[in-house]
Scaffold this motif. Sequence first.
Motif, PDB file in Angstrom:
ATOM      1  N   PRO A  54      -8.375  -5.781  -3.098  1.00  9.86           N
ATOM      2  CA  PRO A  54      -8.531  -4.810  -2.014  1.00  9.86           C
ATOM      3  C   PRO A  54      -7.251  -4.734  -1.177  1.00  9.86           C
ATOM      4  O   PRO A  54      -6.598  -5.749  -0.981  1.00  9.86           O
ATOM      5  N   SER A  55      -6.935  -3.534  -0.741  1.00  9.48           N
ATOM      6  CA  SER A  55      -5.684  -3.363   0.003  1.00  9.48           C
ATOM      7  C   SER A  55      -5.736  -4.078   1.341  1.00  9.48           C
ATOM      8  O   SER A  55      -4.732  -4.253   1.998  1.00  9.48           O
TER       9      SER A  55
ATOM     10  N   THR B  44      -1.616  -7.274  -7.168  1.00  5.73           N
ATOM     11  CA  THR B  44      -2.422  -6.054  -7.231  1.00  5.73           C
ATOM     12  C   THR B  44      -3.774  -6.262  -7.898  1.00  5.73           C
ATOM     13  O   THR B  44      -4.707  -5.520  -7.634  1.00  5.73           O
ATOM     14  N   HIS B  45      -3.852  -7.226  -8.775  1.00  6.29           N
ATOM     15  CA  HIS B  45      -5.112  -7.433  -9.485  1.00  6.29           C
ATOM     16  C   HIS B  45      -5.384  -8.916  -9.662  1.00  6.29           C
ATOM     17  O   HIS B  45      -4.457  -9.715  -9.747  1.00  6.29           O
TER      18      HIS B  45
ATOM     19  N   PRO C  44      -9.208  -5.133  -9.090  1.00  4.01           N
ATOM     20  CA  PRO C  44      -8.067  -4.740  -8.259  1.00  4.01           C
ATOM     21  C   PRO C  44      -8.224  -5.404  -6.889  1.00  4.01           C
ATOM     22  O   PRO C  44      -9.328  -5.463  -6.371  1.00  4.01           O
TER      23      PRO C  44
ATOM     24  N   ARG D 198     -14.973   5.174  -5.821  1.00  2.00           N
ATOM     25  CA  ARG D 198     -15.109   3.856  -6.446  1.00  2.00           C
ATOM     26  C   ARG D 198     -15.946   2.933  -5.561  1.00  2.00           C
ATOM     27  O   ARG D 198     -15.643   1.767  -5.399  1.00  2.00           O
TER      28      ARG D 198
ATOM     29  N   ALA E  84     -15.175  -8.167  -3.481  1.00  2.00           N
ATOM     30  CA  ALA E  84     -14.794  -7.233  -4.546  1.00  2.00           C
ATOM     31  C   ALA E  84     -15.223  -7.792  -5.895  1.00  2.00           C
ATOM     32  O   ALA E  84     -15.703  -7.077  -6.764  1.00  2.00           O
TER      33      ALA E  84
ATOM     34  N   SER F  17       2.353   1.635  -3.381  1.00  2.00           N
ATOM     35  CA  SER F  17       1.441   2.106  -4.422  1.00  2.00           C
ATOM     36  C   SER F  17       1.092   3.571  -4.206  1.00  2.00           C
ATOM     37  O   SER F  17       0.944   4.331  -5.139  1.00  2.00           O
TER      38      SER F  17
ATOM     39  N   ASP G 124      -7.156   2.917  -4.792  1.00  2.00           N
ATOM     40  CA  ASP G 124      -8.124   1.886  -4.411  1.00  2.00           C
ATOM     41  C   ASP G 124      -9.540   2.430  -4.320  1.00  2.00           C
ATOM     42  O   ASP G 124     -10.488   1.794  -4.750  1.00  2.00           O
ATOM     43  N   ASP G 125      -9.679   3.595  -3.721  1.00  2.91           N
ATOM     44  CA  ASP G 125     -11.018   4.090  -3.409  1.00  2.91           C
ATOM     45  C   ASP G 125     -11.515   5.158  -4.365  1.00  2.91           C
ATOM     46  O   ASP G 125     -12.698   5.452  -4.402  1.00  2.91           O
TER      47      ASP G 125
ATOM     48  N   LEU H 213       0.840  -1.201   0.000  1.00  3.73           N
ATOM     49  CA  LEU H 213       0.000   0.000   0.000  1.00  3.73           C
ATOM     50  C   LEU H 213       0.874   1.249   0.000  1.00  3.73           C
ATOM     51  O   LEU H 213       0.637   2.197  -0.751  1.00  3.73           O
TER      52      LEU H 213
ATOM     53  N   PHE I  18      -2.446  -8.910  -1.312  1.00  7.73           N
ATOM     54  CA  PHE I  18      -2.007  -7.619  -1.803  1.00  7.73           C
ATOM     55  C   PHE I  18      -0.836  -7.103  -0.976  1.00  7.73           C
ATOM     56  O   PHE I  18       0.202  -6.745  -1.493  1.00  7.73           O
TER      57      PHE I  18
END
Length: 704
Positions: A393-394, A405-406, A391, A550, A374, A121, A529-530, A118, A399
């Motif tokens: 979730p963190s 990441t995806h 993606p 998001r 998700a 990123s 993320d959001d 996190l 992750f």
Amino acid sequence: MEIDDEMIKSKGEEEDKKKPIVVILVGAPGSGKSTFCDHVMRVSTRPWVRVCQDTIGNGKAGTKAQCLAISNTSLKEGKNILIDRCNLDKEQRADFVNLKNSHQVDIHAIVLDLPAKLCISRCVNRTGHEGNLQGGRAAAVVNRMLQKKESPKINEGFTRITFCYNENDVQSAMDTYGSLSSINTLPSGCFGEKKSDSKVQVGIMKFLKRVDAPSKLASNKTDKTEKTDKTTPGPSNDNTTQENHPVNEGKEKKIPFESGTHDGVPTLAFPSISTSDFQFNIEKASEIIVETVEEFVNKIGNGRLVLVDLSHGSKILSLVKTKAAKKNIDSKKFFTFVGDITKLHSGGLKRLKPGGGGVNAAIFDAAGPDLDTATKQRAGSLTPGKAITIPLPSTSPLFSKEGVTHVIHVLGPNMNPKRPNCLKDDYQKGCKVLKEAYMSLFGNFESIVRNQEKLCEHFDGVLNSGVEKVRREDDGICSTEKNKKFKGFVEEKEIGGKVNKDWGSWAQALYKIAMNPEKHGNDVIEILDDVVVLNDVYPKAQKHVLVVARVKGLESLSDVGEEHLPILRTMHDVGLKWAQTFLKENESLVFRLGYHSAPSMRQLHLHVISQDFDSKHLKNKKHWNSFNSSFFRDSVDVIEEVREEGKPKLNDDEKFMSMELRCNRCRSAHPNIPRLKSHIAICKSPFPENLLQNGRLLHAPTKV
DNA sequence: GTTCTAGAAC
DNA sequence: GTTCTAGAAC
């Protein structure tokens, strides 16, 4: 983590009452130290001084000595201090802890122990970071720093230590310190510490880098750790692949596919689609895999594709391997891997890493539900041949610890009569669908990689040219093209979601971008993320960007409730950051952040708009009034109202749209838009008092 | 959200 | 001639 407001003692011991606090932030770059400081300084009534090594040197790299000097002066003035530097080990912290020897102060620590991935990123995605730690270098730096991480202990001399492991922890710590007035104190001790000190950066990366692994792994695969995901909807017929970005530096050189100097090689680990349960002919499948890989291998930048075996006999792998070798496909860009992997489930998780035992079990357990949620939110039903990127979730350890990441979901053709939608023996169609499946799988991967590259490029550009010249596509031609693109959208049917309002098909653009930003690489300028950030297609001022939430079901201000405070704050912070970026480019701008009471476009979006309103797209009364009447709700006020009353006030009455046209500075009235525009082009009056309060307007920092 | 149009108002 | 408004279509 449990920190209650009640724990704030208002009647502390007499001598503690006015004792200033030195808060030492402990955390890697991107862990949110500055955000923490900004928040506390914004809301707390105590006088705080942020001592930030990144900014203290006025452009040059700051030093610890400078930080200590400022701290000493500020403490003499009775200020409270926030030490905004990494402070990851005891030695780095010691001098600041020792401030208590020369001043009457309490020393606190806030440990921002957020997932490494996190932090990375955030570093990669942010602009204008004061320490200039952006782009690709961030991963290497963060990982290196985290190696030195040493949790602070009370015996170092701290009065109080607060540990934060996720964004909720951080928020509650910010609230705790934010609500601290000069006469309140906080209880001493350690708060929120997790016992297990799990190591960062294990797992898939190491797995992928083990040259000697395959043979050992193959023999491991009979262990009975396979799990069945009970939440699997219907037959488990989707194949799931994972794309990950290795983030550790990888000093080991025995890696067969190490690509050398990159800090992170985007990697798509994918299983053979349809060949196990769906009984697709292996020979034909291997042909399609190799053929499609060949088409994509040069399109994916520095990315690589790894075919991971799912079946117990790895026939497909050897077939593919041979065919790939014949075609001379670069073995650094594509290779096969035999691993101990369980069958795939809708949760999309499987054991990717051989060995490691508990770590993988934990990954499966913990990442499952998050990813599942998700996925359900976004994927809905998948048709054969199609892929969708989710993606991760963190909150998922996959992750945070593994760097995944995806997850790209893709459904292949079914040749198994016992499974739904069987194609019987129609291999003509089967091959077509399988080809499509790989095309969309690799295509999705390609767009993730490109997006990452674009972001790095974007930020490197910022770094290399000072703060000038960031490529943006907001000129007329691009707008026209985007317009066409938007017009092409057709409203999609909801998957189990209730619809609050009948949004027209033209109102879906933001929603679509928010849900699948990676498919709109040209429109978005930042993906988090959001939230996603994009230039308004019809900017109503020199700078006008939208920060779009998001979150499904959060379509406009009228949907906002107390539970949305974190997302509102995120949107505000991201908006703030972009405003600051623009202010660095042009100091004469002034920004305002806010929402329309009744927006026309679906999906909650924050307008970050410069107050010049110098734009050919500002054409009518509605345009003006939507940004210059109470219809426009300042983000700060929205957050305040939601915090206090649980929901924001909406001024959605049509009357606001038909109000007379008044200058946003001097408040003079004007009969029509052209006259108003010529006036605002020259009006130099200060902004009205109400806008100058509470940080509703953002200016460039005034030079002293 | 936008564009286009027609007719009214200035 | 320019601007505004409202409605329709996207």
